[in-house]
Design an enzyme around this catalytic site. Structure first.
Site, PDB file in Angstrom:
ATOM      1  CB  THR A  80       8.563  80.940  59.480  1.00  0.00           C
ATOM      2  OG1 THR A  80       9.184  81.801  60.682  1.00  0.00           O
ATOM      3  CG2 THR A  80       9.513  80.017  59.041  1.00  0.00           C
ATOM      4  CD  GLU A 126       9.151  76.120  58.818  1.00  0.00           C
ATOM      5  OE1 GLU A 126       8.122  76.250  58.559  1.00  0.00           O
ATOM      6  OE2 GLU A 126       9.332  76.758  59.967  1.00  0.00           O
ATOM      7  CD1 TRP A 177      -1.908  64.203  75.647  1.00  0.00           C
ATOM      8  CD2 TRP A 177      -1.659  66.796  75.900  1.00  0.00           C
ATOM      9  NE1 TRP A 177      -0.433  64.695  75.989  1.00  0.00           N
ATOM     10  CE2 TRP A 177      -0.408  65.996  76.030  1.00  0.00           C
ATOM     11  CE3 TRP A 177      -1.631  68.028  75.766  1.00  0.00           C
ATOM     12  CZ2 TRP A 177       0.668  66.869  76.344  1.00  0.00           C
ATOM     13  CZ3 TRP A 177      -0.517  68.748  76.095  1.00  0.00           C
ATOM     14  CH2 TRP A 177       0.857  68.066  76.408  1.00  0.00           C
TER      15      TRP A 177
END
Lengths: 538, 538
Positions: free
Chosen positions: A184, A327, A443
């Site tokens: 990654t 992944e 948010w």
């Protein structure tokens, strides 16, 4: 009760049959600074068998990691086949990483031998001395000037191939055998290795051939612009070999104007790249004959609608978004419009729809987990962390490191992305959990703010990060790169946002810049932006 | 070294996610004598969970065989899902077999319960008494007149469903678990059972979605005319559920004119049937609006080019051939034209090309074995017995019977077909090994002779068999069925063949008949023809 079907593994040697028989006259073409080289799949298959012989001659053990530092090329394709088909593991490495990360990754994987394109050799040669596991370095000629080496550990790819004894029959490979390793990009902590098996690679390639995914066909000419060190070039090389599609590899010739001319010259029908690479091509689209294109995939980060509209205008096709991670092999979602929506959406709305990641492939199960741990409904409104399960999804990371909290107790991958899912299964990424901005208890989506800013005339790029704020906890900060000739002020940007996003989303802090830092895979390097911010240099 | 991907099985419960979320508003529509019924996949999924509860309530053990005698219908689709998703085995049975064969098959499979369409009940009810393993008979209403039963072992499907407790979560099913059982039509010896597993069914469905196979998409409306008792309707129900395509099931309404009107009314895009069923539709094509069709598959036997040309003329699309067996799930080959051929073939040559079985799917490996055991080259000329390997191919037959010589020592299936393979992987079946005619030491292909005769104006059908001949060993005998109004003599047929086949292929014996015997799956019953011949009644 057991079924009585044959116990035949899903493994990469399956692809040799097509290369040597059905598709032996199809081609892989590689662009190099000194010209274009092309070889038939029949010829490539013969070289794959010779390369397998090279690995035997170098005494590379079964299961050993074979590192590759290379552009997208025919030789890299040969490594994609020869290494896993002989039970070894191909470890593709991004040479644009910092030297320290490169050494860490090669050490962590304990690579036995390294294959490297000559134009990258300077970056890789020091590893021969710093990484004790590496026994050999094999140099592949990619058209950059040759430089002789007296080091007995350094070999020439073509010389080894010429001297090799081809492996006539590959031993059967069990499908859970490791085939490929990719680290990654490591935006948090050390890079972590994801170890794909033959089964996951074959299943992933099968989904890329499906009509509602990429529909890759024998008649296609596929150009993976996304690098072969970036999650197996999104599986496209294997998918093309499986379908018998022609491949066009850009090699080291990655300048935006050359990518456009390569697509035009070779009548490419299918191409895939990250959004920032697509954006770089925009100034070169006028006058280019891209009429053969049928499908352009954007991945590796959010696709700004405005960018897709430019492509629609100049090529007749919008870009199509996709979503995945190292992944997840990587493809989880690919944009498409359901038949129900197709009947009602305007062309304008279609571009919007295709800028969302889209529904998942049939191999991936998705769920949205709310902050309280409950499952969020799939109504296109409720948000939650996107979690993924499936045979093409990692169960853990390579090596003996402590496993991070990327996996749930019941074995699902926590993606770190906040998303919604609608009734057609279409995923929309709202934000990275760590990129969300919590302002006054609510948010704010940095991705939505970025898209709104990038849709503004005169804006080339924009990235939004959270900055600490005494009153609100966090507030958004926007870094905006104007187009070369545009005269744009922070106030202009705020005025543009008024009415387009909620009033309290509009950033007080808008910084005009000449460019934005990018990660090695071309995404906005928000971690670097945050560091600049903290250091007071932003 | 093992890969580190999630250990998630390829199993049929994967399809529930799509039915209940992404595709919950797509439909399965069933034609019945008393009208058309339609249900959304969301509704069907709810009924699948109830049906699973019914199986629990009836104490059907894990691994037990659940027999089904049914037309293509929504309820049969519910069985396709509920039985394997709960770890039981769906055993589909062709009710057109002789009573003796039916009893043999139900006994051999030791079916625990039987589900039967009401219009077929008379055929099946005796099995309750003759087959000791059968504990329950569940009757599904397919629109034929109801007849009450006092037998406590006989139940009504809808009543059981209404009373059932739905199974909310299916237990994980390991992918090699048996899912479905189908008996070969048994042209030689007793019928033999082929036991599919979840893995083979899911992989097979994935290949049907691939661009170069059937490209089944969410936007399709798929009509499996091939019966659901005939090798899982060639996997089409599972493929449609996987893709989210609408399904149109003809139910018991199988008259040729009704099949055509059903395709037209429901805007069917994809349909599949055996050649004799396609042939039956020809008189009804004029005036039918079949403009939605994009792909028509013919399988289960050779596709005469002449039939395909009629479809091209009347619908704008040729039929496309395919090839497979009960032992191969069934699809091995599906006709397509390679991009190289597409650039050069005339429309006429394309019809010819699409009448060959075509190249194999990516899951199947093929080889041609010559009479001396050597591998025949893939040059389109050399012939050999076609042998197949792959995860969708049987490794043996169900039950403790002595295994026939259908499998080689290295585990390949011997198909009994003689074929050629060309450089594009295209398979052409020359003949069944047992249908080849050996005349004067040379082979005559009965399939090629039949195709040549069926291309003659005025001919409806033709079948060719071998008859003993004192001088030549064997000679061909042709049974020819003229069109209703055609006046045709044996001499006309021979004159037509002159110049079209080798002179020594022309049969001395040409018999004009009103019809030909067919097997339960609609193929020419050559065994029956040979018996008539031997009995002197031909």
């Amino acid at each position: 009760m057991h079924g009585l079907m044959q116990d035949r593994p899903l493994s990469l040697p399956m692809l040799m049959d097509g290369m040597e028989h059905r598709f032996s006259r199809k081609h892989v073409t590689t662009t190099q600074p000194d010209g274009t080289v092309s070889a038939s799949y029949g010829e490539v298959a013969g070289r794959v068998r010779r390369l397998a012989g090279v690995l035997d001659a170098l005494d590379v053990p079964a299961g050993a990691r074979v590192g590759s530092f290379g552009w997208n090329s025919q030789r890299h394709l040969e490594l994609y086949m020869a290494v896993p088909c002989t039970g070894r593991v191909l470890h593709t490495i991004n040479h644009r990483l910092f030297t320290e990360d490169l050494a860490y990754i090669v050490d962590d994987a304990a690579d036995d031998v390294l294959f490297v394109d000559r134009s990258i050799l300077d970056v890789v040669r020091p590893l021969l001395d710093t990484c004790p596991s590496v026994r050999h370095l094999i140099v592949m000629d990619d058209g950059s000037p040759a430089e002789p080496s007296a080091d007995p550990r350094v070999h020439d790819y073509e010389s080894l191939l010429a001297a090799a004894r081809p492996v006539e029959a590959f031993e059967p490979v069990a499908e859970r055998t490791a085939a490929a390793l990719c680290y990654t990009s490591g935006t948090t902590g050390r890079p972590k290795g994801v170890l794909y098996d033959h089964r996951s690679i074959v299943l992933h390639a099968m989904t890329l051939l499906m009509a509602d995914t990429f529909a890759i066909s024998e008649g296609d000419t596929v150009m993976p612009i996304v690098p072969m060190f970036h999650v197996n070039a999104w599986g496209l090389p294997y998918a093309a070999l499986m379908a018998g599609a022609d491949l066009v590899m850009p090699g080291p010739v990655m300048a935006s104007d050359r990518l456009v001319s390569t697509m035009a010259e070779h009548r490419v029908t299918f191409a895939a790249a990250v959004a920032t690479v697509w954006r770089g091509m925009v100034p070169h689209l006028d006058g280019a004959d891209l009429g053969a294109l049928r499908h352009m995939v954007s991945g590796g980060g959010a696709l700004p609608e405005s960018l897709s509209r430019v492509f629609l205008e100049k090529t007749g096709l919008p870009l199509r978004s996709s979503w995945g991670m190292t992944e997840t092999s990587p493809l989880v979602c690919s944009a498409r419009i359901s038949s129900e929506e197709a009947a009602t959406l305007s062309e304008d709305d279609r571009v919007t729809a295709l800028a969302a990641p889209g529904p998942p492939t049939m191999l991936c199960s998705l769920r949205l987990v709310a902050e309280d741990g409950s499952l969020a409904p799939r109504d296109g409104e409720h948000r939650g962390e996107l979690q993924v399960a499936g045979p093409t999804v990692a169960a853990g990371y390579y090596g003996a490191h402590p496993q991070p909290s990327a996996f749930t107790e019941d074995g699902w991958l926590r993606t770190g992305d906040v998303a919604t899912i609608d009734r057609h299964g279409v995923v929309r990424i709202v934000d990275r959990t760590k990129d969300l901005i919590k302002s006054g208890g609510e948010w704010i989506s940095s991705v939505e703010l970025e898209n709104a800013i990038m849709a503004m005339p005169g804006v080339l790029e924009a990235a939004v990060i959270a900055v600490p704020d005494d009153k609100w906890g966090e507030r958004p900060l926007a870094c905006v790169v104007p187009l070369p000739d545009a005269r744009l002020t922070a106030e202009d940007v705020r005025a543009h946002l008024a009415g387009r996003v909620a009033k309290w989303w509009i950033p007080e802090r808008v910084v005009m810049r000449d460019g934005l830092p990018k990660t090695a895979s071309g995404k906005f390097a928000k971690a670097a932006l945050r560091q600049s911010m903290a250091a007071g240099t932003l």
